[in-house]
Design a protein around this motif. Sequence first.
Motif, PDB file in Angstrom:
ATOM      1  N   TYR A 107      57.712  69.315  60.522  1.00  0.00           N
ATOM      2  CA  TYR A 107      56.865  68.465  59.700  1.00  0.00           C
ATOM      3  C   TYR A 107      57.273  67.015  59.923  1.00  0.00           C
ATOM      4  N   ARG A 108      56.355  66.118  59.633  1.00  0.00           N
ATOM      5  CA  ARG A 108      56.630  64.690  59.820  1.00  0.00           C
ATOM      6  C   ARG A 108      57.863  64.250  59.038  1.00  0.00           C
ATOM      7  N   ARG A 109      57.976  64.690  57.795  1.00  0.00           N
ATOM      8  CA  ARG A 109      59.123  64.286  56.973  1.00  0.00           C
ATOM      9  C   ARG A 109      60.438  64.812  57.553  1.00  0.00           C
ATOM     10  N   GLU A 110      60.390  65.982  58.212  1.00  0.00           N
ATOM     11  CA  GLU A 110      61.587  66.527  58.839  1.00  0.00           C
ATOM     12  C   GLU A 110      62.001  65.683  60.038  1.00  0.00           C
ATOM     13  N   ILE A 111      61.030  65.281  60.828  1.00  0.00           N
ATOM     14  CA  ILE A 111      61.317  64.423  61.981  1.00  0.00           C
ATOM     15  C   ILE A 111      61.902  63.101  61.510  1.00  0.00           C
ATOM     16  N   GLN A 112      61.311  62.520  60.475  1.00  0.00           N
ATOM     17  CA  GLN A 112      61.813  61.254  59.943  1.00  0.00           C
ATOM     18  C   GLN A 112      63.234  61.397  59.418  1.00  0.00           C
ATOM     19  N   ALA A 113      63.511  62.486  58.707  1.00  0.00           N
ATOM     20  CA  ALA A 113      64.845  62.709  58.158  1.00  0.00           C
ATOM     21  C   ALA A 113      65.881  62.873  59.270  1.00  0.00           C
ATOM     22  N   ILE A 114      65.536  63.629  60.297  1.00  0.00           N
ATOM     23  CA  ILE A 114      66.455  63.829  61.417  1.00  0.00           C
ATOM     24  C   ILE A 114      66.703  62.521  62.154  1.00  0.00           C
ATOM     25  N   CYS A 115      65.653  61.749  62.374  1.00  0.00           N
ATOM     26  CA  CYS A 115      65.802  60.462  63.068  1.00  0.00           C
ATOM     27  C   CYS A 115      66.704  59.513  62.293  1.00  0.00           C
ATOM     28  N   THR A 116      66.552  59.486  61.003  1.00  0.00           N
ATOM     29  CA  THR A 116      67.395  58.625  60.170  1.00  0.00           C
ATOM     30  C   THR A 116      68.838  59.120  60.203  1.00  0.00           C
ATOM     31  N   TYR A 117      69.024  60.404  60.024  1.00  0.00           N
ATOM     32  CA  TYR A 117      70.356  61.012  59.961  1.00  0.00           C
ATOM     33  C   TYR A 117      71.122  60.841  61.270  1.00  0.00           C
ATOM     34  N   LEU A 118      70.445  61.034  62.397  1.00  0.00           N
ATOM     35  CA  LEU A 118      71.098  60.950  63.706  1.00  0.00           C
ATOM     36  C   LEU A 118      70.932  59.583  64.366  1.00  0.00           C
ATOM     37  N   GLU A 119      70.292  58.660  63.674  1.00  0.00           N
ATOM     38  CA  GLU A 119      70.060  57.299  64.178  1.00  0.00           C
ATOM     39  C   GLU A 119      69.295  57.313  65.500  1.00  0.00           C
ATOM     40  N   ILE A 120      68.203  58.075  65.517  1.00  0.00           N
ATOM     41  CA  ILE A 120      67.348  58.165  66.696  1.00  0.00           C
ATOM     42  C   ILE A 120      66.308  57.047  66.607  1.00  0.00           C
ATOM     43  N   GLU A 121      66.290  56.174  67.602  1.00  0.00           N
ATOM     44  CA  GLU A 121      65.349  55.060  67.585  1.00  0.00           C
ATOM     45  C   GLU A 121      63.968  55.466  68.099  1.00  0.00           C
ATOM     46  N   ASP A 122      63.923  56.328  69.110  1.00  0.00           N
ATOM     47  CA  ASP A 122      62.653  56.743  69.697  1.00  0.00           C
ATOM     48  C   ASP A 122      62.509  58.260  69.605  1.00  0.00           C
ATOM     49  N   PRO A 123      61.823  58.752  68.579  1.00  0.00           N
ATOM     50  CA  PRO A 123      61.680  60.204  68.424  1.00  0.00           C
ATOM     51  C   PRO A 123      60.875  60.865  69.540  1.00  0.00           C
ATOM     52  N   ASN A 124      60.122  60.081  70.292  1.00  0.00           N
ATOM     53  CA  ASN A 124      59.314  60.649  71.376  1.00  0.00           C
ATOM     54  C   ASN A 124      60.166  61.345  72.428  1.00  0.00           C
ATOM     55  N   GLU A 125      61.361  60.828  72.672  1.00  0.00           N
ATOM     56  CA  GLU A 125      62.227  61.396  73.706  1.00  0.00           C
ATOM     57  C   GLU A 125      62.667  62.816  73.375  1.00  0.00           C
ATOM     58  N   ILE A 126      62.761  63.132  72.093  1.00  0.00           N
ATOM     59  CA  ILE A 126      63.233  64.454  71.686  1.00  0.00           C
ATOM     60  C   ILE A 126      62.094  65.321  71.160  1.00  0.00           C
ATOM     61  N   PHE A 127      61.316  64.796  70.254  1.00  0.00           N
ATOM     62  CA  PHE A 127      60.318  65.603  69.560  1.00  0.00           C
ATOM     63  C   PHE A 127      58.983  65.718  70.297  1.00  0.00           C
ATOM     64  N   PHE A 128      58.701  64.768  71.161  1.00  0.00           N
ATOM     65  CA  PHE A 128      57.411  64.764  71.840  1.00  0.00           C
ATOM     66  C   PHE A 128      57.558  64.598  73.347  1.00  0.00           C
ATOM     67  N   ALA A 129      58.633  65.160  73.891  1.00  0.00           N
ATOM     68  CA  ALA A 129      58.912  65.028  75.320  1.00  0.00           C
ATOM     69  C   ALA A 129      57.851  65.790  76.115  1.00  0.00           C
ATOM     70  N   GLN A 130      57.457  65.193  77.208  1.00  0.00           N
ATOM     71  CA  GLN A 130      56.466  65.852  78.062  1.00  0.00           C
ATOM     72  C   GLN A 130      57.202  66.704  79.082  1.00  0.00           C
ATOM     73  N   GLU A 131      56.668  67.879  79.280  1.00  0.00           N
ATOM     74  CA  GLU A 131      57.266  68.802  80.251  1.00  0.00           C
ATOM     75  C   GLU A 131      56.667  68.538  81.613  1.00  0.00           C
ATOM     76  N   ILE A 132      57.538  68.408  82.588  1.00  0.00           N
ATOM     77  CA  ILE A 132      57.083  68.187  83.960  1.00  0.00           C
ATOM     78  C   ILE A 132      57.098  69.531  84.671  1.00  0.00           C
ATOM     79  N   THR A 133      55.953  69.866  85.259  1.00  0.00           N
ATOM     80  CA  THR A 133      55.867  71.159  85.945  1.00  0.00           C
ATOM     81  C   THR A 133      55.886  70.966  87.446  1.00  0.00           C
TER      82      THR A 133
END
Length: 69
Positions: free
Chosen positions: A43-69
């Motif tokens: 959920y969005r709130r979970e992503i926000q909480a994790i980013c704050t807790y782990l000090e993630i500046e760009d959530p795209n790198e972890i939560f929305f990474a594109q898979e290269i085939t």
Amino acid sequence: MFNQKKFKALLVMKGKTMQNIADLLGINQATLYRKINGSSDFYRREIQAICTYLEIEDPNEIFFAQEIT
């Protein structure tokens, strides 16, 4: 797609555990593993909480990474 390797590496670098993240989100570890493995979505709130807790500046790198085939 969720980038498991980057997420787990970040946990190690920050000295955190999967249980810490599950506790933060108020879910059990099995539910967290389902979210990480793609069986369930974060959920969005979970992503926000994790980013704050782990000090993630760009959530795209972890939560929305594109898979290269």
